[in-house]
Enzyme design. Structure first.
Site, PDB file in Angstrom:
ATOM      1  N   CYS A 271       0.829  -1.201   0.000  1.00 54.60           N
ATOM      2  CA  CYS A 271       0.000   0.000   0.000  1.00 54.60           C
ATOM      3  C   CYS A 271       0.868   1.258   0.000  1.00 54.60           C
ATOM      4  CB  CYS A 271      -0.978  -0.040   1.169  1.00 54.60           C
ATOM      5  SG  CYS A 271      -2.444   0.977   0.909  1.00 54.60           S
ATOM      6  N   HIS A 355      -3.579  -5.235   0.105  1.00 54.83           N
ATOM      7  CA  HIS A 355      -3.348  -5.748   1.453  1.00 54.83           C
ATOM      8  C   HIS A 355      -3.364  -7.278   1.489  1.00 54.83           C
ATOM      9  CE1 HIS A 355      -3.612  -2.066   4.007  1.00 54.83           C
ATOM     10  NE2 HIS A 355      -4.137  -1.591   2.885  1.00 54.83           N
ATOM     11  N   GLU A 357      -2.458  -9.124   3.917  1.00 54.65           N
ATOM     12  CA  GLU A 357      -2.882  -9.592   5.245  1.00 54.65           C
ATOM     13  C   GLU A 357      -4.395  -9.633   5.345  1.00 54.65           C
ATOM     14  OE1 GLU A 357      -3.994  -5.500   5.833  1.00 54.65           O
ATOM     15  OE2 GLU A 357      -2.396  -6.470   4.718  1.00 54.65           O
TER      16      GLU A 357
END
Length: 381
Positions: A271, A355, A357
């Site tokens: 990001c 992202h 995660e």
């Protein structure tokens, strides 16, 4: 009990009238939208939303409440929160409070009961706009004037408002709920911490260091303002560049730090970290019309030909025409063909705009953490 009236005014003169949700008061920010159907708690506690008033496109939000385990930072960061309908009934055995209670507790000014579809169509047509959300000033002309006079996101350093003031050693692994029924994920979990990663925190979501821990990394979290010398003094095996809010181009210090780390240690950025790595290599960034925010963004991994559904939250992107010869594109956003990932051709460094995660999901991109691990292991051989 009927909630008090609240209003949202945009800089183009549009005013939406609804009901107050959460705390009462007045806030300003860039009005944007997120297309996720779930994960509102993770969204509310994502530091990348600093300076923004967020609209959820899904019609009913709050139906499964809020719990203490799904926080992605210690508190909320966005300026305001807008939903079509906030569920009055909470149904989830993990829930500890309602969304309305959570917003009040964290002093987040919210708005419900407006036509969010009309708002989002306006934002998609005209682009993200400055706005004011208020329960105290209900005069349309006054609110529009305030919206027009507020500061935008371009040129502002929002990272300094959300990054930690001191470093820490991260000790928390992924939640057992993440691995329930997933044998492959459980088998990849490592108990021995045989790598040391310094994570530069520009507004990092907590599920990132949880993933790094789970793949066998001792994680030292350092403020995003740390210098290259301070990072290297920790003697890490690798460096991680986190997500964070706002415009990357004013962040001259972090860009200089990354330049000093390139070639010294393997680097993985996501990001804002992706944008900063690109800037450090000589690229430029630009502001997207209305950004990418949601858990359903399709991305092509050009190195494998596979498409993954990703979670994204950013209003700026790397300008492909400005990419230096040392960087190559590895991922593309299939909605608008913007750069979604790069890697350095000669140095151990890569990054993605989304992202991996992905708390609260999807999990298509978790392989990137293993790719990072393999990169670091390869450098140690």
């Amino acid at each position: 009990m009927t909630q008090p009236i609240a209003k949202l005014a945009l800089e183009d003169g549009t005013v939406f009238t609804g009901r107050s949700l959460g705390a009462e008061g007045e806030v300003d920010g860039e009005v944007c939208f997120n297309t996720s159907m779930t994960g509102y708690q993770e969204i509310l506690t994502d530091p990348s939303y600093r300076g923004q008033i967020l609209t959820m496109t899904y019609t009913q939000i709050g139906n499964y409440g809020v719990n203490t385990e799904d926080m992605e930072s210690a508190k909320t960061h966005m300026s305001g929160f807008i939903v079509r309908e906030c569920s009055r009934r909470v149904s989830n055995f993990r829930s500890t409070q309602s969304l309305d209670e959570f917003l009040k507790q964290n002093n987040v000014v919210g708005l419900s009961g407006i036509d969010t579809r009309a708002l989002v169509r306006r934002l998609r047509t005209s682009g993200s706009m400055k706005g004011v959300l208020s329960t105290v000033d209900l005069d349309d002309a006054s609110l529009v004037e305030k919206a027009r006079s507020t500061a935008g996101l371009v040129g502002r350093d929002l990272v300094k408002e959300v990054m930690p003031t001191a470093g820490q050693t991260w000790t928390e692994k992924l939640s057992p709920w993440v691995k329930m029924g997933d044998k492959i994920r459980a088998d990849k979990s490592r108990t021995e911490l045989d790598l040391h990663v310094v994570a530069l925190d520009f507004g990092m979501k907590w599920n990132i260091p949880r993933h790094l821990q789970d793949m066998g990394c001792k994680v030292t979290v350092m403020p995003g303002s740390a210098t290259a010398e301070e990072v290297l003094a920790q003697n890490p095996d690798a460096v991680f560049l986190s997500n964070g809010p706002g415009d990357p181009e004013p962040l001259l210090g972090p860009v200089e730090t990354i330049r000093g780390l390139l070639g010294q240690k393997p680097i993985f950025g996501i990001c804002l970290g992706h944008q900063l790595l690109s800037l450090a290599c000589g690229a430029k960034t630009f502001k997207l019309k209305f950004g990418h925010r949601g858990a359903n963004q399709p991305v092509l991994d050009v190195t494998t030909g596979k498409v993954e559904i990703t979670s994204q939250n950013h209003g700026f992107a790397v300008e492909e025409a400005s990419l230096p010869d040392c960087l190559e594109v590895t991922h593309r956003n299939l909605n608008d063909n913007t750069v979604a990932g790069v890697r350095h051709k000669t140095l151990p460094a890569f990054s993605v705009q989304y992202h991996p995660e992905a708390s609260a999901g999807p999990h298509d991109s978790e392989y990137l953490f293993e790719r990072f691990r393999e990169l670091v292991d390869g450098q140690k051989v």
